[in-house]
Design a protein around this motif. Sequence first.
Motif, mmCIF file in Angstrom:
data_model
loop_
_atom_site.group_PDB
_atom_site.id
_atom_site.type_symbol
_atom_site.label_atom_id
_atom_site.label_comp_id
_atom_site.label_asym_id
_atom_site.label_seq_id
_atom_site.Cartn_x
_atom_site.Cartn_y
_atom_site.Cartn_z
ATOM 1 N N MET A 53 0.862 -1.177 0.000
ATOM 2 C CA MET A 53 0.000 0.000 0.000
ATOM 3 C C MET A 53 0.902 1.232 0.000
ATOM 4 S SD MET A 53 -2.822 -1.199 2.839
ATOM 5 C CE MET A 53 -3.842 0.268 2.648
ATOM 6 N N ARG A 54 0.738 2.061 -1.006
ATOM 7 C CA ARG A 54 1.525 3.295 -1.105
ATOM 8 C C ARG A 54 0.739 4.419 -0.445
ATOM 9 N NH1 ARG A 54 5.911 2.775 -4.294
ATOM 10 N NH2 ARG A 54 6.044 0.834 -5.493
ATOM 11 N N LEU A 55 1.408 5.116 0.463
ATOM 12 C CA LEU A 55 0.743 6.120 1.286
ATOM 13 C C LEU A 55 1.244 7.510 0.940
ATOM 14 C CD1 LEU A 55 0.933 4.205 4.702
ATOM 15 C CD2 LEU A 55 -0.845 4.096 2.939
ATOM 16 N N ASP A 56 0.361 8.488 1.105
ATOM 17 C CA ASP A 56 0.687 9.882 0.788
ATOM 18 C C ASP A 56 0.460 10.737 2.025
ATOM 19 O OD1 ASP A 56 1.535 11.979 -0.736
ATOM 20 O OD2 ASP A 56 -0.381 12.283 -1.761
ATOM 21 N N GLY A 57 1.332 11.697 2.218
ATOM 22 C CA GLY A 57 1.240 12.592 3.356
ATOM 23 C C GLY A 57 2.464 13.487 3.394
ATOM 24 N N THR A 58 2.802 13.998 4.573
ATOM 25 C CA THR A 58 4.009 14.806 4.733
ATOM 26 C C THR A 58 5.219 13.880 4.783
ATOM 27 O OG1 THR A 58 2.779 16.474 5.977
ATOM 28 C CG2 THR A 58 5.188 16.503 6.163
ATOM 29 N N PRO A 59 6.166 14.011 3.836
ATOM 30 C CA PRO A 59 7.302 13.079 3.784
ATOM 31 C C PRO A 59 8.114 13.072 5.082
ATOM 32 C CG PRO A 59 7.170 14.367 1.767
ATOM 33 C CD PRO A 59 6.204 14.993 2.739
ATOM 34 N N LEU A 60 8.672 11.904 5.377
ATOM 35 C CA LEU A 60 9.527 11.734 6.544
ATOM 36 C C LEU A 60 10.986 11.871 6.131
ATOM 37 C CD1 LEU A 60 7.789 8.611 8.122
ATOM 38 C CD2 LEU A 60 7.338 11.030 8.598
ATOM 39 N N GLN A 61 11.767 12.560 6.949
ATOM 40 C CA GLN A 61 13.176 12.770 6.663
ATOM 41 C C GLN A 61 14.028 11.801 7.476
ATOM 42 O OE1 GLN A 61 14.196 14.886 4.250
ATOM 43 N NE2 GLN A 61 12.012 15.317 3.894
ATOM 44 N N ARG A 62 14.980 11.143 6.815
ATOM 45 C CA ARG A 62 15.912 10.286 7.531
ATOM 46 C C ARG A 62 16.937 11.139 8.283
ATOM 47 N NH1 ARG A 62 17.802 6.146 2.721
ATOM 48 N NH2 ARG A 62 15.736 5.442 2.033
ATOM 49 N N SER A 63 17.394 10.610 9.387
ATOM 50 C CA SER A 63 18.465 11.279 10.133
ATOM 51 C C SER A 63 19.816 10.664 9.817
ATOM 52 C CB SER A 63 18.204 11.178 11.641
ATOM 53 O OG SER A 63 18.142 9.824 12.048
ATOM 54 N N ARG A 64 19.826 9.634 8.971
ATOM 55 C CA ARG A 64 21.052 8.939 8.621
ATOM 56 C C ARG A 64 21.170 8.892 7.103
ATOM 57 N NH1 ARG A 64 22.278 3.153 11.337
ATOM 58 N NH2 ARG A 64 21.819 4.483 13.134
ATOM 59 N N THR A 65 22.366 9.155 6.602
ATOM 60 C CA THR A 65 22.601 9.113 5.163
ATOM 61 C C THR A 65 23.181 7.752 4.776
ATOM 62 O OG1 THR A 65 24.801 10.057 5.464
ATOM 63 C CG2 THR A 65 22.988 11.598 5.054
ATOM 64 N N GLY A 66 23.322 7.557 3.485
ATOM 65 C CA GLY A 66 23.886 6.300 3.016
ATOM 66 C C GLY A 66 22.800 5.318 2.617
ATOM 67 N N GLU B 116 12.121 9.286 -1.039
ATOM 68 C CA GLU B 116 11.131 10.360 -1.136
ATOM 69 C C GLU B 116 10.399 10.599 0.179
ATOM 70 O OE1 GLU B 116 7.472 7.558 -2.820
ATOM 71 O OE2 GLU B 116 8.202 9.247 -4.004
ATOM 72 N N GLY B 117 10.503 9.661 1.129
ATOM 73 C CA GLY B 117 9.952 9.870 2.463
ATOM 74 C C GLY B 117 8.518 9.425 2.660
ATOM 75 N N LEU B 118 7.887 8.790 1.646
ATOM 76 C CA LEU B 118 6.499 8.351 1.758
ATOM 77 C C LEU B 118 6.451 6.850 2.013
ATOM 78 C CD1 LEU B 118 4.894 10.429 -1.133
ATOM 79 C CD2 LEU B 118 4.896 10.935 1.329
ATOM 80 N N PRO B 119 5.778 6.406 3.076
ATOM 81 C CA PRO B 119 5.811 4.987 3.455
ATOM 82 C C PRO B 119 5.154 4.077 2.427
ATOM 83 C CG PRO B 119 4.993 6.373 5.260
ATOM 84 C CD PRO B 119 5.013 7.220 4.033
#
Length: 557
Positions: free
Chosen positions: A462-475, A492-495
């Motif tokens: 299920m692809r969800l839409d909303g305010t994207p989530l930002q990772r705190s870790r790169t890579g 893109e930050g969308l679950p």
Amino acid sequence: MIETAGDTLAGQQAEVHKVGSVRAVGTRAMLAELSGTQDVLALQALLLEHPLPGQEDVLAAAETVLVKADSPASARRIATLLLQLDLTAPVQRDGELVVIDTVYDGEDLAEVGKLTGLGTEGVIAAHSGQIWTVAFAGFAPGFGYMVGENQALEVPRRASPRTAVPAGAVALAGNYSAVYPRSSPGGWQLIGHTGAKMWDLDREQPALASPGHRVQFRAVRDSVTLAEEPAAVPSESHDVASGLRIVSPGMQSLIQDLGRHGHSALGVSAAGALDRASLRRANRLVGNAPSAAAIETVAGGLRVQAVRDQVLAVAGAPSELSIESPSDVDSEPVRRTVPMATPFALLDGETLSIGEPESGFRSYLAVRGGVDAMPVLGSRSTDTMSGLGPAPLAAGQLFASGGEAESGVVGDPELQPDFPGTGVTVLDVVPGPRADWFDAEALASFTGQDWDVKPQSNRVGMRLDGTPLQRSRTGELPSEGTVAGALQIPPEGLPVLFLADHPITGGYPVIAVVVDTQLDLAAQVPIGGKIRFRWAPAETTAPATTEHITPERKASN
């Protein structure tokens, strides 16, 4: 320190062989983190030779091994036992040697020669002159990640993936080699092709090379026939004495049972009914075994006709069920309605129509005796991602009712739970194995907003839409095993909420996992519905073991 998957086997053998840490993946699975490929292979071999109490399935990946359990209590015990295992003297599995004739004519062969400094002939010699070991399964049945004896052929993926890699392509990426069993998009470097069938359901062991097998690529100069594309098992269409004829399949109607479990090592997901409780209820009502095959349909529109008298029941999303009797020349058709979650007769020639759901999304039509489709790996379910099982239903197909009735009588009418509508459905989640890739603000945003279910959703996820989530870790995260209910967060930050047909491994961090008991509810949220996630009470979760940080602990740091 966790080494990369490209570390040599010889270099890893000097390390202490212990499980580095364990992370919970939902309530019934644990993820063991290891120092490299050698330890992954050692733990996988040990668990296959000596299963832990409650162990259901084992899935190795680049730097992890996922262990699925039969209950949350077993998962907690397994977490403790994994940390106690000694991998210093790994179990030796004498993997069968598989020889694969290969024509080295790939589009990227010259480029690989430049990247490695070996030249074209050097690449061929290096690839065919060593033994490869299948470490773990990939994104499709028969796709095995093979690790070599050295790093001479370590190359990056292509900057621009191909939209279609042909079946039989022999490829390199990182320190791995693989053969594409079916045509699919891919970013690996192509160095040749083979006619070997990497996946063949007519064999006793469908995968030509599964985890633990050793592989020798043998260079041949003569042309070989490309491997044939694996196809879905055709649905039954021959004449039968008693069963159902599909008049109209609606938007999507599939044959489903409770799934094919225990084949993760082959790259095969469980599939099966998304709303397991509704499938069991429909089967119970007509006197079938709980796992009998039935028809899963979405959003109404399914119409079936009885061939001889049948006993049916429909459970799941509440819909109008109307029956039309065949008409005589001089009379109008006779129409009647029947209730949901109640057994009823569909007489020879009568047609049942399932209307648009009043709430929910998926309905399950069971016929007494079950739908008699061809089983694949012990299940009649359709896997929409891998193409295993019966093809989606089409108008005109005819299915026999089988021998899955286990009761001499039908069941009593049953009450159904409330099904979600276009409002907000609350789903309980537990922290995912990579919740620590997100800070307190992102975790609060994850549970603090309503997520819209996008039209691109399907049985894979299920692809969800909303305010994207930002990772705190790169890579990038090396691919690791995952489960139904996992919530992956792409760049893109969308679950994306994985459902039954999900890939068995994934390379995006899993922030949370829907508790297993609510997967049926999740499957009934319609397109356009809304979901809000809520952290489940601590007592319902598997333990947060070493190096696993819960949202509550992370927020207080």
